[in-house]
Design an enzyme around this catalytic site. Structure first.
Site, short mmCIF file in Angstrom:
data_model
loop_
_atom_site.label_atom_id
_atom_site.label_comp_id
_atom_site.label_asym_id
_atom_site.label_seq_id
_atom_site.Cartn_x
_atom_site.Cartn_y
_atom_site.Cartn_z
N THR A 277 0.98 -1.25 -0.05
CA THR A 277 0.00 0.05 -0.26
C THR A 277 0.93 1.18 -0.03
O THR A 277 1.20 1.92 -1.26
CB THR A 277 -0.90 -0.05 1.23
OG1 THR A 277 -0.23 -0.09 2.43
CG2 THR A 277 -1.91 -1.20 1.04
N LYS B 74 4.37 -6.97 3.72
CA LYS B 74 4.14 -5.53 3.22
C LYS B 74 3.90 -4.79 4.54
O LYS B 74 3.61 -5.20 5.55
CB LYS B 74 2.82 -5.31 2.32
CG LYS B 74 1.69 -5.69 2.86
CD LYS B 74 0.80 -4.66 3.82
CE LYS B 74 0.52 -3.39 3.04
NZ LYS B 74 -0.16 -2.52 3.94
N THR C 218 3.24 -8.03 12.09
CA THR C 218 2.83 -6.73 12.01
C THR C 218 2.42 -6.70 10.57
O THR C 218 3.28 -7.19 9.62
CB THR C 218 3.91 -5.92 12.24
OG1 THR C 218 4.34 -5.94 13.80
CG2 THR C 218 3.64 -4.35 11.78
N GLU D 240 7.04 4.90 7.30
CA GLU D 240 6.85 6.06 6.48
C GLU D 240 7.91 7.25 7.09
O GLU D 240 7.66 7.51 8.11
CB GLU D 240 5.27 6.30 7.00
CG GLU D 240 4.40 5.19 6.28
CD GLU D 240 3.02 5.16 6.81
OE1 GLU D 240 2.20 4.79 5.99
OE2 GLU D 240 2.86 5.78 7.88
N ASN E 21 0.86 10.83 6.22
CA ASN E 21 -0.38 10.66 7.06
C ASN E 21 -1.30 11.59 7.34
O ASN E 21 -2.58 11.36 7.85
CB ASN E 21 0.17 9.97 8.33
CG ASN E 21 0.74 8.44 8.27
OD1 ASN E 21 -0.12 7.78 7.42
ND2 ASN E 21 1.90 8.41 8.55
N THR F 72 -6.77 11.10 0.59
CA THR F 72 -7.36 11.92 -0.45
C THR F 72 -6.31 12.13 -1.53
O THR F 72 -4.97 11.42 -1.32
CB THR F 72 -7.28 13.30 0.07
OG1 THR F 72 -6.04 13.78 0.72
CG2 THR F 72 -8.64 13.53 0.92
#
Lengths: 412, 412
Positions: A160, A186, A197, A284, A407, A412
């Protein structure tokens, strides 16, 4: 979402040869993403065994509830695995459970197996209805192309916010018979170590009963996936499964502690750690990979709690992002862990340089080599509580503007 | 460090009249900051009582260790309070404890009181030796200027990364006698609710024995300072103290549950909540103030754990920063709290708009009014577990680029 590859990404995806008894196919079903593969179907030969560890979230997603039930009812048999990216099918109520049933039945039909031998996972946005018809429509085509995808394609299809596909492979022997273990994973956000996780799948051609797989998996996950954190947030969908096709033809081994499994255990543990580290390296916004070694604690659990208090501290993580040798924040994090420590016994080192002893900075403490270490991409923090024999190592990444960028407006 | 005022700052510092029996003075001692006041001395008339709650950190700073001891040995008497900003005197070993002794003795000398009646606090960088001589050099001058500073000047002098001084005042009556309560606080990062958070000082002219003060303070802190979080990080220096000079002349009240204290309890609780909210409104990088109301949990403790899981989730906090009505992350955070919840009984509302029921989004869920609420500065999240009578409210702020900016390089 198009993201630059993490600066901590490995040089490339490793070479993962096929595992006998397992075939893969991927498809673009348009679950959420357009113009990319988003569904993975794996088919396993009859006789394949499986084990899984799943999120401990109290709001676990429908596919997780199904896998737990299927493993129990099916006695650890596995013939199929269906994974989609883009929609987590979590907090979707009775409709989400019906969507799982629909997908499972479609796979059971094309693979001609019991529904309980079909395992599923969904990853992506929480709380949106899963468009099961789109996935079901893809299943027949996937069944006709089994064996056409490699592990890199599989790892890519289930991603993702991942910026690179994650895979690892190991070989070992059981009682002299060569065995291969492949794994893909992933995950890059909503990563916290109270479970397997995010999604990770390990396939081996070893012949091992499901209870043995389960014991080995639980053991291996404790110091790999359950020892990492990106943001302290725990996914509703975390799933780690291990499939053993038996195609290697080794003699049966019924006891997970059997010494003939020594090499397999070591190879599996190593592979799980490799995959877990790749998840952290794709954390991230991550720009630094951080290893936190705690020892001298009153117990292993205390050491883990201290390690996680450091690893999850926003102040420690932002200091690392800024290459700031602000070891006072490590003291703070140790203090907030709630575990027993004694100020005057606590030793803290960064990059191998001892900083504190006897409750204060060491005499003549020179920050220059520590500051130089903090400039690197691989940060090592060591804490010795000086109290007992409890030790644990956790891995995390720094907290940067990139995490906020990713995040603050994910949907959007 | 020069920071823009938080967009959530109150319109101005409230008008805090003096409290009889307490006099203030501030000075620029150059502990760390240059060109600003960084030391506060408060002197209390003989007969003043005190109580305090302090960090539960296992690496508590030397001043905290001293205050705990002084309150116990001095039976809650208070004549002086000395606070410096810029250096926390934490993890400074035996030298740090000696620095406290030096400062305490200097104050005891100028105020002609027992050392145990002198309370101290330090806030700022951890692990650096406190320059006690600079503070001691300022003490004599401070003693000569007692009464020259107001509460605004005091609140400003004890600030570090704060972008506005924090104060509140209330009046009430004890048995018909008018009483005033003034409070100041500092804090904007390293804020987590396992204690009194950062530094807060409350002064009243009420006449109340120290054990009564302690009982009232512990009660009031539970739903104010211990119900806020900015970043889940717990300071080594958290101190909240309440001083009662007795100048109001009310009749003695020996039982904290005495009905004559009803008004005082309410006023104190309200003041503590006001100060705690101001700390959150000055949360590092904060752009939104978030109230999280949990009810229907199996216990108050469970409700608090669920509220904090939401309030501390980086994914929830970044979604709020991005004004993203991503309620799936609230589901995730509830799930990771470890508390008992049942998916199909969980109700989640944002801005008063019910979003989930029966384990899925409500029929015809319209995101538009929720999205509009998320654009505002005051965000309200409600979670009803539908299981029991446990309720708790926590307050936090969003997680923004500003937090990273402030903390990635704090020391330089």
């Amino acid at each position: 979402m198009s993201l630059k590859p993490s600066p901590l990404a490995p040089a490339g995806f490793p070479d993962l040869p096929p595992v006998a008894g397992a075939r893969l196919a991927v498809a673009a079903a348009g679950v959420r993403y357009q113009g990319r593969d988003d569904v993975l179907l794996a088919a396993f030969d009859p006789g394949t065994t499986a084990a899984g560890v799943f999120t401990r979230s109290k709001t676990a997603a429908a596919p997780v509830l199904w896998c737990r039930r299927a493993l129990a009812e099916g006695a650890g048999a596995a013939r199929g695995l269906l994974v989609n990216a883009g929609n987590a099918n979590a907090f979707t109520g009775a409709a989400g459970e019906a969507a799982v049933t629909t997908c499972v039945e479609a796979v059971a039909k094309v693979l001609d197996c019991a529904p309980q031998a079909v395992h599923v996972a969904s990853t992506g946005t929480i709380g949106e209805p899963l468009p099961a018809p789109r996935i079901v429509a893809a299943v027949e085509g996937l069944a006709g192309r089994l064996g056409s995808a490699d592990y890199r394609a599989a790892a890519t299809a289930i991603g993702t916010t991942d910026t690179f596909p994650k895979g690892a492979t190991r070989t070992c022997a059981i009682d002299g018979v060569p065995v291969r273990i492949n794994g893909i994973a992933k995950g890059s956000g909503m990563i916290a170590p109270d479970m397997a996780t995010m999604l990770a799948y390990v396939v081996t051609d070893a012949a091992l009963p499901a209870p043995v797989l389960e014991a080995l998996l639980k053991r291996g996950v404790a110091t790999s996936f359950n020892a990492i954190t990106v943001d302290s947030d725990t996914s509703t969908s975390d799933s780690l499964m291990l499939f053993a096709t038996g195609a290697a033809g080794n003699a049966p081994v019924e006891d997970p502690r059997d010494r003939r499994l020594k090499g397999f255990r070591a190879a599996l543990d190593d592979l799980l750690k490799d995959l877990a580290h790749q998840v952290v390296r794709d954390g991230e916004g991550a720009t630094k990979f951080v290893e936190i070694r705690v020892r001298g604690a009153t117990s292993q659990g205390a050491a883990k709690a201290i390690g996680l208090a450091i690893a999850n501290s926003p102040l420690v993580k932002t200091a690392i992002a800024g290459a700031d040798a602000n070891w006072g924040r490590i003291v703070m994090a140790v203090g907030k862990s709630g575990q027993r420590v004694e100020r005057d016994r606590l030793k803290i080192a960064i990059g191998g340089h001892l900083i504190t002893d006897n409750g204060a900075p060491v005499a003549g403490y020179d920050e220059a080599p520590v500051a130089a270490h903090m400039q690197g991409q691989e940060i090592r923090i060591e804490v010795d509580c000086g109290l007992g024999r409890g030790a644990f190592t956790v891995w995390t990444c720094d907290l940067t503007h990139g995490y906020i960028d990713i995040n603050a407006d994910y949907r959007t």
